[in-house]
Design a protein around this motif. Structure first.
Motif, short mmCIF file in Angstrom:
data_model
loop_
_atom_site.label_atom_id
_atom_site.label_comp_id
_atom_site.label_asym_id
_atom_site.label_seq_id
_atom_site.Cartn_x
_atom_site.Cartn_y
_atom_site.Cartn_z
N UNK A 90 62.12 44.19 31.76
CA UNK A 90 63.06 45.08 31.07
C UNK A 90 63.42 46.27 31.96
N UNK A 91 64.71 46.64 31.93
CA UNK A 91 65.21 47.81 32.65
C UNK A 91 66.10 48.61 31.69
N UNK A 92 66.90 49.50 32.25
CA UNK A 92 67.85 50.27 31.44
C UNK A 92 69.04 49.42 31.02
N UNK A 93 69.22 48.25 31.61
CA UNK A 93 70.25 47.32 31.17
C UNK A 93 69.66 46.44 30.07
N UNK A 94 69.83 46.88 28.84
CA UNK A 94 69.17 46.22 27.71
C UNK A 94 69.88 44.91 27.39
N UNK A 95 69.30 43.80 27.84
CA UNK A 95 69.90 42.49 27.63
C UNK A 95 69.06 41.56 26.76
N UNK A 96 67.78 41.85 26.66
CA UNK A 96 66.91 41.03 25.81
C UNK A 96 66.88 41.63 24.41
N UNK A 97 66.80 40.76 23.40
CA UNK A 97 66.80 41.26 22.03
C UNK A 97 65.99 40.37 21.11
N UNK A 98 65.47 41.00 20.08
CA UNK A 98 64.77 40.34 18.98
C UNK A 98 65.63 40.55 17.74
N UNK A 99 66.04 39.47 17.09
CA UNK A 99 66.98 39.57 15.97
C UNK A 99 66.32 39.15 14.66
N UNK A 100 66.55 39.95 13.62
CA UNK A 100 66.02 39.68 12.28
C UNK A 100 67.20 39.53 11.32
N UNK A 101 67.25 38.41 10.63
CA UNK A 101 68.33 38.13 9.68
C UNK A 101 67.82 38.40 8.26
N UNK A 102 68.39 39.42 7.61
CA UNK A 102 68.01 39.77 6.24
C UNK A 102 68.88 39.07 5.20
N UNK A 148 70.66 47.46 17.45
CA UNK A 148 72.02 47.03 17.15
C UNK A 148 72.00 46.36 15.79
N UNK A 149 73.11 46.45 15.06
CA UNK A 149 73.13 45.87 13.72
C UNK A 149 74.50 45.27 13.42
N UNK A 150 74.49 44.39 12.42
CA UNK A 150 75.69 43.63 12.05
C UNK A 150 75.71 43.47 10.54
N UNK A 151 76.89 43.47 9.98
CA UNK A 151 77.09 43.09 8.58
C UNK A 151 78.49 42.50 8.48
N UNK A 152 78.75 41.66 7.47
CA UNK A 152 79.99 40.89 7.45
C UNK A 152 81.26 41.71 7.54
N UNK A 170 70.39 56.78 8.25
CA UNK A 170 70.02 55.38 8.04
C UNK A 170 71.19 54.47 8.40
N UNK A 171 70.95 53.17 8.42
CA UNK A 171 72.02 52.23 8.75
C UNK A 171 72.06 51.11 7.72
N UNK A 172 73.23 50.47 7.60
CA UNK A 172 73.42 49.36 6.68
C UNK A 172 73.57 48.08 7.50
N UNK A 173 72.76 47.08 7.21
CA UNK A 173 72.78 45.87 8.04
C UNK A 173 72.33 44.66 7.25
N UNK A 174 72.89 43.50 7.61
CA UNK A 174 72.33 42.23 7.16
C UNK A 174 71.61 41.53 8.31
N UNK A 175 71.91 41.95 9.54
CA UNK A 175 71.17 41.50 10.72
C UNK A 175 70.90 42.72 11.60
N UNK A 176 69.74 42.73 12.24
CA UNK A 176 69.40 43.86 13.10
C UNK A 176 68.68 43.35 14.33
N UNK A 177 68.93 43.99 15.47
CA UNK A 177 68.31 43.61 16.73
C UNK A 177 67.54 44.79 17.33
N UNK A 178 66.35 44.48 17.85
CA UNK A 178 65.58 45.40 18.68
C UNK A 178 65.82 45.01 20.14
N UNK A 179 66.23 45.97 20.96
CA UNK A 179 66.46 45.72 22.37
C UNK A 179 65.49 46.58 23.18
N UNK A 180 64.43 46.00 23.75
CA UNK A 180 63.51 46.80 24.57
C UNK A 180 64.24 47.44 25.74
#
Length: 309
Positions: A86-98, A128-132, A166-176
């Motif tokens: 991992x560096x400052x170029x955050x390209x790896x992510x862990x995604x959780x779908x709610x 990072x987060x996403x919702x429809x 706070x944030x509103x999301x149906x999917x959320x990603x952690x980027x180390x």
């Protein structure tokens, strides 16, 4: 019964500056209570299924895959570990779908303890987060506009961070994230509650400036900014109200969520229209509108308002 609801705020006489804020809109129940929206959402407990946890890559899917990124879990390798350093170029992510929209008020992270043999942890991370209704991934920023969130300093202690706003999301990603190249592993949890208010977005003109440095913007709005705010959520639905003294938040440097959204009455030739969109048809028993009326400081209440459906 309505699925969308519009407000037209009438202007005061042209010589008067009018600053208006609408901070809560309630159907037959009360709006969100942030003090109660703090429950863990299921990474540690298993309520979030393995199939709802994905990642950009894994060093070894069987031993350190995304399904092992559960807070306080020591199963197999004991965490999710991305394949690349991992560096400052955050390209790896862990995604959780709610699956449904949740209001996320806090996050927690741990490194890979691995029953005492793990040495990897993430010092920092991004969200990072996403919702429809958004239709895009949005990078989270706190009230100071910062994206980088402090993580862990060792492999075993939990680091919990309140999200302001706070944030509103149906999917959320952690980027180390790391300021120097390193191997990381993560275990995580989300805290918040189901977004039962049903507001999927609101649209309106962006707030105005008053003088030098007085910006009555909806600074935390996460939708599209192109003259008019569209398809997002922000300060009008975050469960907070502004202080009586609207200048209070300007005494805090770099505070994006200053509490009030307002418009100048001498810069617009028509009423300000605010449109709320809901997830389904709803029946309303009340609409609560919160305004600042410090007329001695050039701020006045709404002169007139019309509801449209």
């Amino acid at each position: 019964m309505v699925k969308s609801l519009g407000f037209l705020a009438r202007r005061a006489p042209p010589a008067v500056h009018l600053f208006v804020v609408l901070l809560a809109l309630a159907p037959a129940y009360h709006g969100v209570d942030l003090s109660q929206c703090i429950a863990p959402l299921g990474m540690e407990s298993g309520a979030i299924l393995d199939t709802d946890i994905n990642a950009s890559s894994s060093f070894d899917t069987g031993n350190v895959g995304p399904h092992l990124a559960r807070l306080k879990s020591e199963n197999l390798g004991g965490a999710w570990c991305p394949k690349n350093q991992i560096t400052k170029e955050a390209r790896e992510w862990l995604e959780i779908d709610l699956h449904t929209i949740h209001l996320i008020t806090a996050t927690a992270t741990q490194g890979r303890f691995g029953n005492g043999v793990g040495v990897e942890f993430a010092e920092y991370y991004l969200l990072e987060y996403w919702r429809p209704r958004l239709g895009k991934w949005v990078r989270y920023r706190d009230i100071k506009g910062e994206e980088v969130i402090p993580g862990n300093t060792n492999t075993y202690l939990e680091s919990k961070r309140e999200l302001e706003p706070p944030l509103w999301a149906s999917k959320i990603r952690f980027l180390p994230y790391s300021y120097h190249r390193r191997t990381v592993c993560m275990r995580v949890e989300l805290y918040g509650c189901y977004w039962s208010d049903g507001v999927v977005s609101y649209s309106m003109p962006q707030g105005d400036k008053r003088g030098n440095g007085w910006e009555f913007f909806d600074a935390t709005y996460d939708g599209h900014w192109d003259g008019e705010l569209r398809r997002g959520l922000g300060q009008l639905t975050d469960g907070r109200t502004g202080p009586d003294n609207f200048k209070m938040y300007y005494e805090k440097q770099n505070d994006r969520a200053q509490g009030w959204v307002g418009w100048r009455n001498d810069s617009r030739g028509q009423p300000v229209e605010i449109k709320f969109e809901f997830d389904k048809v709803r029946e309303f028993s009340a609409v609560h509108i919160y305004c600042n009326n410090e007329f001695t400081r050039g701020v006045q209440n709404i002169i007139g308002m019309r509801l449209q459906k």
